[in-house]
Design an enzyme around this catalytic site. Sequence first.
Site, PDB file in Angstrom:
ATOM      1  N   LYS A  69     -19.527  44.837  -3.572  1.00  0.00           N
ATOM      2  CA  LYS A  69     -19.844  43.980  -2.425  1.00  0.00           C
ATOM      3  C   LYS A  69     -21.362  43.780  -2.261  1.00  0.00           C
ATOM      4  O   LYS A  69     -21.806  42.749  -1.778  1.00  0.00           O
ATOM      5  CB  LYS A  69     -19.241  44.552  -1.141  1.00  0.00           C
ATOM      6  N   ASN A  90     -17.989  39.667   0.509  1.00  0.00           N
ATOM      7  CA  ASN A  90     -16.608  39.926   0.047  1.00  0.00           C
ATOM      8  C   ASN A  90     -15.890  38.649  -0.359  1.00  0.00           C
ATOM      9  O   ASN A  90     -14.740  38.705  -0.784  1.00  0.00           O
ATOM     10  CB  ASN A  90     -15.799  40.691   1.111  1.00  0.00           C
ATOM     11  N   ASP A 105     -15.358  40.177   6.504  1.00  0.00           N
ATOM     12  CA  ASP A 105     -14.859  41.412   7.126  1.00  0.00           C
ATOM     13  C   ASP A 105     -15.219  41.477   8.611  1.00  0.00           C
ATOM     14  O   ASP A 105     -14.435  41.963   9.433  1.00  0.00           O
ATOM     15  CB  ASP A 105     -15.446  42.641   6.419  1.00  0.00           C
ATOM     16  N   ALA A 131     -20.092  55.614   8.243  1.00  0.00           N
ATOM     17  CA  ALA A 131     -21.243  54.702   8.301  1.00  0.00           C
ATOM     18  C   ALA A 131     -21.435  53.978   6.969  1.00  0.00           C
ATOM     19  O   ALA A 131     -22.549  53.686   6.564  1.00  0.00           O
ATOM     20  CB  ALA A 131     -22.501  55.506   8.660  1.00  0.00           C
ATOM     21  N   GLY A 133     -19.847  50.764   4.124  1.00  0.00           N
ATOM     22  CA  GLY A 133     -19.822  49.302   4.126  1.00  0.00           C
ATOM     23  C   GLY A 133     -18.978  48.727   5.253  1.00  0.00           C
ATOM     24  O   GLY A 133     -19.401  47.795   5.944  1.00  0.00           O
TER      25      GLY A 133
END
Length: 287
Positions: A69, A90, A105, A131, A133
């Site tokens: 990503k 993404n 996302d 913490a 992606g």
Amino acid sequence: MTSKTYHLGIIGHPLGHTLSPQLQTAFLKQAGLSGIYEVWDTVPEDLPEMIKTLKQHAIDGFNVTIPYKTRIMPLLDEIDPLAKAIGAVNTVVISSKGLQGFNTDCDGFWDSLPPSLQQNIVGSKVILLGAGGAARAVGAAMIRGGAQSLVLVARNLDQAAQTRAVLNACAALLSENPPKISLLPYQAFDGSQCGAIINTTPVGMSGDLLAMPLTLSQIRSLPDSAWVIDLIYKPHPTQFLKLAQAQGYATLDGLGMLLHQGALAFTHWTGVTLPQTCMDNIFRQFA
Ligand code: NAP
């Protein structure tokens, strides 16, 4: 009359468990479009060559998943400002403009929340467990949704500090009244005054089904009105959500996010926004 056949797919490694082909095929069917969605499992050293090949072969677009990503970003021609701020792409659209990267996302997570939960977020304290992606995309959604404060609970506080810096950069794009973002180790967990808590770690995925990101007493420290959310969609629900439900909390799993981030990618590729009834049909197929 010729009708277009969309050529789509997903890049990642490994890709054995992805639900994206079934999901995107269901979107194509509901939209009455013709197309194929392929799985391109690509090892890291082949990524640049693979991107060139896709560009040359009239592919319309593709999803990007772990571990690419972030790594894909220098290989693209244009990146949407939100994806740039989050530091992850993404969804890639291939057109005459070249390769354009997006992050669905963040909005996909927000779209998956029931309206009463979206209301709950406004002015509230939101706790993120983890913490990585996904925490960045979900944290950005919470900023856009009007959270008053965000707490990143993590075992690696250096990584959490980097995520906080990313979220502060997102806040400059998304909010005129950015939330205060603080960091906390698990040992200092404090559930008080929390409006929603979101597990963004993989703890509880298949492989260790009884694992939980919090202890039962930490769950019980949340206010009765708090929503307990898990990004994991398999198992459905996780042990974390089962226990939270048993304590009387409202809960939500990650299936809705999976569907909505996919639907937004589908819209980028085809221009089609699926109506709610279609989304409900597809949700029932995957639930
Ligand atoms: P990631 O970038 O690898 O981040 C995972 C985070 O979880 C890191 O902060 C990591 O901390 C932490 N973590 C991992 N194992 C832990 C443990 N045993 N205890 C405490 N913290 C732990 O992964 P990601 O891309 O954010 O994905 C995270 C989860 O979200 C996955 O389960 C993924 O399937 C899910 N997800 C769901 C959707 C959806 O559509 N529903 C979308 C995206 C992601 P360390 O650095 O300390 O390991």
